[in-house]
Design a protein around this motif. Structure first.
Motif, PDB file in Angstrom:
ATOM      1  N   ASN A 110      65.755  17.962   3.510  1.00 19.44           N
ATOM      2  CA  ASN A 110      66.785  18.526   2.824  1.00 19.44           C
ATOM      3  C   ASN A 110      66.246  20.067   2.404  1.00 19.44           C
ATOM      4  O   ASN A 110      65.555  20.377   1.559  1.00 19.44           O
ATOM      5  N   LYS A 130      74.240  14.699   2.996  1.00 16.10           N
ATOM      6  CA  LYS A 130      72.992  13.961   3.087  1.00 16.10           C
ATOM      7  C   LYS A 130      73.280  12.986   3.876  1.00 16.10           C
ATOM      8  O   LYS A 130      72.403  12.199   4.326  1.00 16.10           O
ATOM      9  N   VAL A 179      69.586  18.657   6.299  1.00 17.96           N
ATOM     10  CA  VAL A 179      70.666  18.991   5.099  1.00 17.96           C
ATOM     11  C   VAL A 179      70.725  20.278   4.789  1.00 17.96           C
ATOM     12  O   VAL A 179      69.532  21.061   4.388  1.00 17.96           O
TER      13      VAL A 179
END
Length: 290
Positions: free
Chosen positions: A53, A137, A154
């Motif tokens: 992420n 996500k 992400v």
């Protein structure tokens, strides 16, 4: 991780992706086991599914941006059934045409990874570094679970966590192009393939869910700053959907679900078969040297 891993179907040779940038300061990110680090000390953990992420919380416009878990699941079912295979084949052909034997490619707005997987399947013998990025996500998580031969991130097209002038190709499928960012990360001579819905795309479904359809204006494609038009194609074909499930999945994976009235959604839910026109425009833009 080995420097090179052979794709499970031997369609392409995976190269490491050394071009990720820290979303906080833009410095290069390097993988250290399950952690990505930059020289400034910022670190980002890889999730157990294999993605990372790189969307800082201060850059989110909502708590859970992008497609929901349900939308991602619907798209996965619909695409894996092969309904859009002609689009995937055309995208792979246009991306691979003239691509160097060793190349780095980004799918900007990758969803659950269908088009990047099909690109990998078509890249026979090539050495590719693949990056799939999406703001959802749930989409990136689903993509990482289905394919380990790419880096899944992400992130946002508005602030790509990618070093400048490092990519050979960028794909933007039915997404939100940010031309300034795409121009920044592409090498001079690199290409952006943008795929958008044409005027008749899913017309039969839209006629069911909307009271009337607005006429769409057709115009010649123009090159944004930093690009020249390298080619255009139009792809049209028919998809026959049998049963309420694929029709419901199609509606759920498109913006039409949220634009339609309750009455329109009810009419779509009552359908048990539907013959659809697929109409897409493919625009190939080449990064100028300046």
């Amino acid at each position: 991780m080995a420097a090179r891993d052979i794709h499970r179907d031997c369609c392409f040779m995976r190269l490491p992706f050394p071009h990720l940038a820290c979303p906080l300061d833009g410095a290069p990110l390097r993988q250290d086991g399950a952690v990505w680090r930059c020289p400034s000390g910022h670190s980002f953990d890889s999730a157990r599914e294999g993605y990372v992420n790189l969307l800082p919380v201060q850059n989110k416009r909502s708590r859970d941006p992008g497609d929901s878990k349900e939308m991602v699941a619907a798209r996965r079912r619909f695409l894996n059934a092969g309904h859009y295979q002609p689009i995937a084949s055309t995208v792979a052909r246009m991306v691979l045409d003239g691509l160097p034997e060793r190349a780095a490619c980004l799918d900007a707005g990758c969803g659950e990874g269908y088009y990047l997987r099909r690109l990998a399947d078509a890249a026979h013998g090539r050495q590719l570094a693949l990056l799939g990025l999406d703001i959802s996500k749930w989409a990136v998580q689903a993509a990482a679970r289905q394919q380990r031969d790419a880096i899944w991130v992400v992130g946002s097209n508005a602030n790509l966590p990618v070093l400048a002038q490092t990519l050979d190709r960028v794909i933007c499928m039915f997404g939100f192009p940010v031309y300034g960012e795409f121009a920044r990360v592409l090498k001079p001579g690199g290409e952006l393939l943008q795929v958008d819905a044409g005027a008749d795309h899913l017309r039969e479904l839209r006629e069911v869910i909307y009271p009337s359809l607005k006429p769409e204006r057709r115009s010649e494609p123009e090159a944004p700053a930093g690009f020249t038009v390298a080619g255009t194609e139009t792809l049209r074909f028919t998809v026959d959907l049998a049963g309420s499930e694929p029709i419901a999945d199609l509606l759920l994976m498109t913006p039409h679900l949220f634009r339609a009235t309750a009455e329109g959604r009810a009419r779509a839910a009552a359908l048990t078969e539907l013959s659809l026109t697929v109409d897409v425009r493919l625009l190939l833009l080449r990064r100028t040297a300046a």
